[in-house]
Design an enzyme around this catalytic site. Structure first.
Site, short mmCIF file in Angstrom:
data_model
loop_
_atom_site.label_atom_id
_atom_site.label_comp_id
_atom_site.label_asym_id
_atom_site.label_seq_id
_atom_site.Cartn_x
_atom_site.Cartn_y
_atom_site.Cartn_z
N ASP A 1 0.81 -1.25 0.10
CA ASP A 1 -0.01 0.00 -0.05
C ASP A 1 0.70 1.15 0.24
O ASP A 1 0.43 2.33 -0.62
CB ASP A 1 -0.81 0.00 1.34
CG ASP A 1 -1.97 -1.08 1.07
OD1 ASP A 1 -2.50 -1.28 0.02
OD2 ASP A 1 -2.31 -1.65 2.15
N MET B 1 -5.76 -3.26 -5.19
CA MET B 1 -5.83 -2.65 -4.06
C MET B 1 -5.44 -1.60 -3.31
O MET B 1 -4.54 -0.93 -4.19
CB MET B 1 -4.76 -3.94 -3.12
CG MET B 1 -5.23 -5.12 -3.04
SD MET B 1 -3.87 -6.44 -2.22
CE MET B 1 -5.12 -7.83 -2.14
N GLN C 1 -1.26 -9.24 -6.98
CA GLN C 1 -0.58 -8.05 -7.02
C GLN C 1 0.52 -8.13 -6.02
O GLN C 1 1.34 -7.39 -6.00
CB GLN C 1 -1.48 -6.97 -7.00
CG GLN C 1 -2.30 -6.76 -5.80
CD GLN C 1 -3.61 -6.04 -6.04
OE1 GLN C 1 -3.61 -4.77 -6.49
NE2 GLN C 1 -4.90 -6.43 -6.11
#
Length: 417
Positions: A143, A188, A300
């Site tokens: 992230d 995401m 991913q």
């Protein structure tokens, strides 16, 4: 007297979380002058509570340690166990009794935001009981949302995977270029759109797919989205649209919540899925064109086929630097990456106060988001390109990737004397 070290992994895995593990273990094994045994926590701090651990030294002997560098997932297993906010809770003396039992002097935790929360709590409790254990956080998250660091290990490889996959999807979508179509790719990212922004790297020329990119940093308007799609059809028949799973209306309501109820995890985070499917149905009903949605999901974060050499190198270095930092007597810190202002890409490593990092989120700067919230600017491209450079050769066995596997009997904790 030598002290022992212990390392664990927590939260969602990445393609290089084990490279960080390698860095910690390799450095610790090479400091036998001051470090005794290096233990691995099976399933993070939750596993350690059950004394589920392993000695990492045999991995160097049998060659598994080298394989760990390119093995995806979390070799030691993971957990999403949240330590109590109240430092007077009984779990803390239990943990520190076990630290004393195993003569632990150095604690390393590889993870993201919630993992840094664990490091923060343990280091703060240690201060209240005058413990000399050194607690160090090693960053990890696709992230890329940890503050006080330029970027995080795991993001570069995930960004490379996203950009490469979106480019392949765009080529596949273009074969019927005589008919209008929309392909929505859900990527995401709950509150930070770094990974979705990486899809811009898939473009080969101006106007290339993905034509539209939506991040959670900007409020998402369904009517504007439909208008954007209609306008894009004027120059592109087969549109690829990339969206973050966490796109929202700007008032806290996620797009995926418009379609179904959303559960929460142990940390209270909403478990998001379905934004792409919701928009697929919206486009189908309102525009009447061929449309499909694709959710990249765990691919991913777990694919090692597209490992970034830069990402792997930095992950190993951060683990190694973490050990060096602890041996200097530092505690309550996370290893951060600082990018220099040199013309060529270069970073340095430095400890940053984990208490200022945990429970914070770094989002994509708004001035990096263009097109009234539907595109990504050059600033992001310049930022991200160095992080995806280079490829890594993954060892093969029988034509398939060769990984390090840990045999685990989860019903029976490993008792180490």
């Amino acid at each position: 007297m030598k002290k022992n070290a212990i390392v664990g992994q927590s939260g969602g895995p990445t393609a290089v979380i084990n490279a960080s593990l390698y860095g910690v273990v390799y450095e610790a094994l090479n400091r036998e002058d001051v470090i005794g045994t290096i233990y691995g926590m099976i399933n993070g701090i939750e596993g350690f509570l059950n004394e589920n651990m392993m000695d990492m030294k045999p991995l160097e002997v049998n060659g598994e340690l080298e394989l760990i560098k390119t093995t995806p997932g979390s070799y030691l297993g993971s957990c999403r166990y949240k330590l109590p906010e109240d430092l007077t809770d009984a779990v803390y003396p239990q943990l520190f009794e076990k630290f004393e039992k195993y003569n632990i002097g150095y604690f390393f935790y590889i993870g993201g935001n919630d993992s840094m929360d664990t490091v923060s709590k343990l280091s703060r409790y240690a201060e209240t009981v005058n413990s000399e254990i050194r607690f160090i956080g090693i960053p990890k998250t696709i992230d890329n949302d940890l503050v006080l660091t330029d970027h995080t290990p795991g993001f570069g490889s995930a960004a490379k995977y996203v950009a490469s996959t979106v480019r392949e999807i765009a080529i596949d979508a273009s074969v019927y270029d005589n008919k209008k179509s929309v392909t929505i790719v859900e990527i995401m990212g709950r509150h930070a759109g770094w990974l979705t922004a990486a899809s811009v790297l898939a473009r080969k020329f101006e106007g290339d797919n993905p034509v539209l990119i939506y991040l959670p940093e900007v409020a998402f308007d369904q009517e504007q989205f439909l208008a954007d799609v209609q306008k894009a059809f004027e120059h592109t028949s087969n549109l690829v649209v990339c969206i973050s799973e966490g796109i929202n209306d700007g008032n806290g309501k996620f797009v995926c919540e418009l379609a179904s109820d959303v559960g929460v995890d142990t940390f209270g985070h909403k478990m998001l899925t379905g934004s792409g499917k919701y928009l697929e149905n919206l486009v189908k009903d309102r525009l009447g064109v061929k449309v499909r949605s694709i959710e990249l999901n765990v691919n991913q974060r777990c694919s090692s086929a597209m490992l970034s050499a830069t990402d792997e190198k930095e992950a190993i270095a951060s683990g190694s630097f973490g050990v060096q930092t602890a041996l200097k007597g530092t505690t309550g810190m996370m290893i951060a990456f600082h990018r220099t202002d040199d013309a060529d890409y270069h970073i340095t490593y430095a400890p940053e106060d984990v208490n200022l990092i945990c429970n914070q989120e770094k989002t994509v700067p708004l001035d990096w988001i263009t097109g009234n919230g539907s595109d990504i600017g050059q600033q992001f491209i310049d930022y991200a390109l160095p992080l995806i450079q280079g490829s890594v050769k993954v060892p093969e066995e029988g034509g398939l990737p060769r990984f390090a596997y840990r045999k685990c009997n989860c019903s029976e904790p490993s008792k180490i004397s």
